[in-house]
Write an enzyme that holds these catalytic residues in place. Structure first.
Site, PDB file in Angstrom:
ATOM      1  N   CYS A 285      34.961 -19.280  83.538  1.00 37.10           N
ATOM      2  CA  CYS A 285      33.549 -19.558  83.248  1.00 37.10           C
ATOM      3  C   CYS A 285      32.928 -18.453  82.384  1.00 37.10           C
ATOM      4  CB  CYS A 285      32.771 -19.728  84.546  1.00 37.10           C
ATOM      5  SG  CYS A 285      32.992 -18.354  85.668  1.00 37.10           S
TER       6      CYS A 285
ATOM      7  N   GLU B 176      27.258 -22.014  91.411  1.00 36.07           N
ATOM      8  CA  GLU B 176      27.843 -21.224  90.313  1.00 36.07           C
ATOM      9  C   GLU B 176      28.565 -22.222  89.424  1.00 36.07           C
ATOM     10  OE1 GLU B 176      27.487 -18.102  89.686  1.00 36.07           O
ATOM     11  OE2 GLU B 176      26.609 -17.372  91.543  1.00 36.07           O
TER      12      GLU B 176
HETATM   13  P1  NAD Z   1      35.041 -29.224  89.546  1.00 36.09           P
HETATM   14  O1  NAD Z   1      33.569 -29.323  89.550  1.00 36.09           O
HETATM   15  O2  NAD Z   1      35.810 -30.385  89.039  1.00 36.09           O
HETATM   16  O3  NAD Z   1      35.582 -28.991  91.031  1.00 36.09           O
HETATM   17  C1  NAD Z   1      35.059 -27.970  91.858  1.00 36.09           C
HETATM   18  C2  NAD Z   1      35.195 -28.394  93.295  1.00 36.09           C
HETATM   19  O4  NAD Z   1      34.469 -29.607  93.506  1.00 36.09           O
HETATM   20  C3  NAD Z   1      36.630 -28.675  93.744  1.00 36.09           C
HETATM   21  O5  NAD Z   1      36.775 -28.251  95.072  1.00 36.09           O
HETATM   22  C4  NAD Z   1      36.738 -30.171  93.630  1.00 36.09           C
HETATM   23  O6  NAD Z   1      37.702 -30.726  94.491  1.00 36.09           O
HETATM   24  C5  NAD Z   1      35.344 -30.606  94.026  1.00 36.09           C
HETATM   25  N1  NAD Z   1      34.943 -31.894  93.427  1.00 36.09           N
HETATM   26  C6  NAD Z   1      35.414 -32.453  92.298  1.00 36.09           C
HETATM   27  N2  NAD Z   1      34.803 -33.628  92.061  1.00 36.09           N
HETATM   28  C7  NAD Z   1      33.925 -33.824  93.064  1.00 36.09           C
HETATM   29  C8  NAD Z   1      32.999 -34.847  93.375  1.00 36.09           C
HETATM   30  N3  NAD Z   1      32.857 -35.932  92.608  1.00 36.09           N
HETATM   31  N4  NAD Z   1      32.242 -34.701  94.477  1.00 36.09           N
HETATM   32  C9  NAD Z   1      32.378 -33.605  95.249  1.00 36.09           C
HETATM   33  N5  NAD Z   1      33.249 -32.612  95.020  1.00 36.09           N
HETATM   34  C10 NAD Z   1      34.017 -32.721  93.939  1.00 36.09           C
HETATM   35  O7  NAD Z   1      35.397 -27.878  88.791  1.00 36.09           O
HETATM   36  P2  NAD Z   1      36.824 -27.277  88.484  1.00 36.09           P
HETATM   37  O8  NAD Z   1      37.421 -28.088  87.378  1.00 36.09           O
HETATM   38  O9  NAD Z   1      37.601 -27.110  89.746  1.00 36.09           O
HETATM   39  O10 NAD Z   1      36.444 -25.811  87.973  1.00 36.09           O
HETATM   40  C11 NAD Z   1      36.066 -25.551  86.690  1.00 36.09           C
HETATM   41  C12 NAD Z   1      34.559 -25.398  86.577  1.00 36.09           C
HETATM   42  O11 NAD Z   1      34.120 -24.360  87.461  1.00 36.09           O
HETATM   43  C13 NAD Z   1      34.116 -24.948  85.206  1.00 36.09           C
HETATM   44  O12 NAD Z   1      32.972 -25.658  84.831  1.00 36.09           O
HETATM   45  C14 NAD Z   1      33.800 -23.468  85.397  1.00 36.09           C
HETATM   46  O13 NAD Z   1      32.921 -22.930  84.441  1.00 36.09           O
HETATM   47  C15 NAD Z   1      33.254 -23.467  86.771  1.00 36.09           C
HETATM   48  N6  NAD Z   1      33.332 -22.128  87.356  1.00 36.09           N
HETATM   49  C16 NAD Z   1      32.175 -21.423  87.495  1.00 36.09           C
HETATM   50  C17 NAD Z   1      32.203 -20.149  88.042  1.00 36.09           C
HETATM   51  C18 NAD Z   1      30.934 -19.371  88.250  1.00 36.09           C
HETATM   52  O14 NAD Z   1      30.973 -18.390  89.000  1.00 36.09           O
HETATM   53  N7  NAD Z   1      29.821 -19.752  87.650  1.00 36.09           N
HETATM   54  C19 NAD Z   1      33.420 -19.592  88.438  1.00 36.09           C
HETATM   55  C20 NAD Z   1      34.588 -20.326  88.273  1.00 36.09           C
HETATM   56  C21 NAD Z   1      34.523 -21.619  87.736  1.00 36.09           C
END
Ligand code: NAD
Length: 493
Positions: free
Chosen positions: A293, A259
């Site tokens: 999102c 997602e």
């Molecule tokens: P992010 O991708 O930075 O982080 C998400 C998760 O991944 C966190 O647990 C983080 O610690 C981990 N992570 C970060 N960098 C990583 C790496 N290099 N390797 C492995 N894991 C890593 O996202 P965010 O800033 O926490 O959230 C915002 C994003 O989430 C936005 O793009 C938003 O649109 C999306 N989002 C999507 C939905 C959906 O249902 N489609 C819902 C909520 C948020």
């Protein structure tokens, strides 16, 4: 005042990982602070687990899977419903924790607890309906069919913008299917996840079924993706990280659900009352301070009502209050951290430098360094960052369009395909645009579109798979086909 003193049940505030039913320190001694984005104060600390401790969580989930999958679906349902009841009973503390670590206003946090809990109830029941099928046999004297079985251990990696609901929407589906889970929450918002673990334990969910690991995100994810015993990965977060994880899961050929980001168009037809549409657009843009999102990132308004729409939008936006989410009457809390503020400012500057008009948004009024005052830009065009990137901030961009074909092209001009909004009462226009939009979810004349019964998810670079609804549990189920041969002559076979 410490965080636990703000809770009526202080034991919901945990500063440990939760593995195999035990509150766990990091053996390497490394700890990270978690901050209140509204005040910048440290709320507490979390341990970073060592690599072998992540592997120990997989061992625990593997051992627990044997017993959890063997329970009857109605027995798992009972435990999940007990968890649901506890989430409801502790709604106020869970909301307070969430506001403190995430920043969203308390009423929004209460709403998220309700929303998150509703998935636990939904999937508790759905677990009892994982029906297989009977297949009319083409093989003489045989009976054919399918049964559904849990895939195994599921790793769940979640973001900070919805610290509770993004976990329950995955975990409840997986656990109802008979899987055990290892949750890796965002480092910015671990306390909601840990409170969920505390309540899962109180609900009688056995040790090892629901684990929460904490640590360096790339390192933890790399271990979970490389682990052959982890059979499914469900990730919510940015498209950038989603792509990395998809690659990392290739070697072990895991089931992957993603997602990812959104860049929702909000289309307003010429027949709309500009005030009604503008108020709806404000609601769709500024929830969670734009860190959503589903946020209406590109507001596309028919040229015949553009100016009136902008006027009403600005009027409504001016009434939004910005401040600490624990205070009353706040509409927008802080952004998650300073880098998010800097990114928002850069996106606004980029748009203005390329010809957008700043209608409103005075950052000198921001009540703290992580706050960003709502911004309204008009004249937004394709060449600006705000068109292509999720701003993840309270920055609204409006663009005028001339006809339906042009707005469809504009709306689809993005790598993302999560959600889109249409505001018009013209049924032919609705049908034409709705069918042409390359998005997984289209909401017509409604800001609210999500909830347990609907399939949530995106197309294009917004993800793979669906959460919620009657198909959400399928992400955690395998279909096993059976052929029972040599049955003798069976009428109709
Ligand atoms: P992010 O991708 O930075 O982080 C998400 C998760 O991944 C966190 O647990 C983080 O610690 C981990 N992570 C970060 N960098 C990583 C790496 N290099 N390797 C492995 N894991 C890593 O996202 P965010 O800033 O926490 O959230 C915002 C994003 O989430 C936005 O793009 C938003 O649109 C999306 N989002 C999507 C939905 C959906 O249902 N489609 C819902 C909520 C948020």
């Amino acid at each position: 005042m410490t965080l636990s003193s703000k809770l009526s049940d202080p034991r919901l505030f945990r500063q440990y990982a939760y593995v195999d039913g035990k509150w766990t320190h990091g053996e390497g001694g490394r700890e990270e602070a978690v901050f209140d984005p509204a005040t910048g104060e440290a709320l507490g600390h979390i341990p970073w687990l060592e690599a072998h401790q992540i592997t120990a969580a997989v061992d625990a989930a593997e051992a627990a899977f044997v017993h959890w999958r063997a329970l009857r679906a109605d027995e798992r349902c009972e435990r999940l419903l007990a968890w649901y009841d506890l989430l409801q009973a502790h709604r106020e503390d869970l909301a307070t924790l969430m506001t403190l670590e995430q920043g969203k206003p308390l009423p929004d946090a209460r709403g998220e607890v309700e929303y998150g809990a509703s998935f636990v109830r939904w999937f508790a029941e759905e677990g009892k309906r994982t029906f297989g099928e009977t297949i009319p046999s083409h093989i003489p004297n045989a009976a054919l069919g399918t049964i559904k079985e849990p895939v195994g251990i599921a790793a769940l990696i979640t973001p900070w913008n919805f610290p509770l609901a993004m976990i329950t929407r995955k975990a409840a589906a997986a656990m109802a299917a008979g899987c055990t889970v290892i949750v890796k929450p965002a480092g910015e918002t671990p306390f909601s996840a840990l409170a969920l673990a505390e309540l899962a334990e109180r609900a009688g969910i056995p040790a090892g079924v629901f684990n929460v690991v904490l640590g360096d995100p790339p390192e933890v994810s790399r271990i979970l993706c490389a682990e052959d015993r982890v059979k499914a990965l469900s990730f919510t977060g940015s498209t950038r990280v989603g792509r990395l994880l998809l690659e990392q899961c290739a070697n072990t050929v895991k089931r992957v659900s993603l997602e990812l980001g959104g860049n929702a168009p909000f289309i307003v037809g010429p027949d709309m009352d500009p005030r009604e549409a503008a108020f709806a657009a404000v609601a769709a843009k500024f929830q969670t301070a734009g860190q959503d999102c589903l946020a209406a990132d590109r507001i596309l308004v028919h040229e015949s009502i553009h100016d009136a729409f902008v006027e009403h939008f600005a009027e409504r936006m001016a009434a939004l209050t910005v401040g600490n989410g624990l205070e009353s009457e706040i509409d927008l809390g802080p952004l998650i951290h300073r880098q998010a503020v800097e990114k928002a400012a850069a996106i606004v500057d980029d748009a203005i430098s390329k010809g957008a008009t700043l209608v409103a948004g005075d950052q000198s009024q921001a009540p703290g360094e992580n706050f960003f005052m709502p911004v309204l830009l008009t004249g937004v065009t394709h060449d600006m960052k705000i068109w292509h990137e999720e701003s993840f901030a309270p920055v609204a961009g409006i663009t005028a369009y001339a006809d339906d074909d042009q707005v469809i092209e504009m709306a689809n001009d993005t790598e993302y395909g999560l959600a889109a909004y249409i505001y018009t009462h013209d049924i032919r226009r609705i049908w034409k645009i709705m069918r042409a939009l390359e998005f997984g979810m289209v909401s017509v004349n409604s800001v609210k579109m999500t909830g347990p019964p609907v399939p949530f998810g995106g197309v294009k670079h917004s993800g793979l798979g669906r959460e919620g609804g009657v198909t959400g549990i399928d992400e955690y189920l395998e279909t096993k086909y059976y052929c029972l041969g040599a049955l003798g002559s069976v009428s109709g076979s």
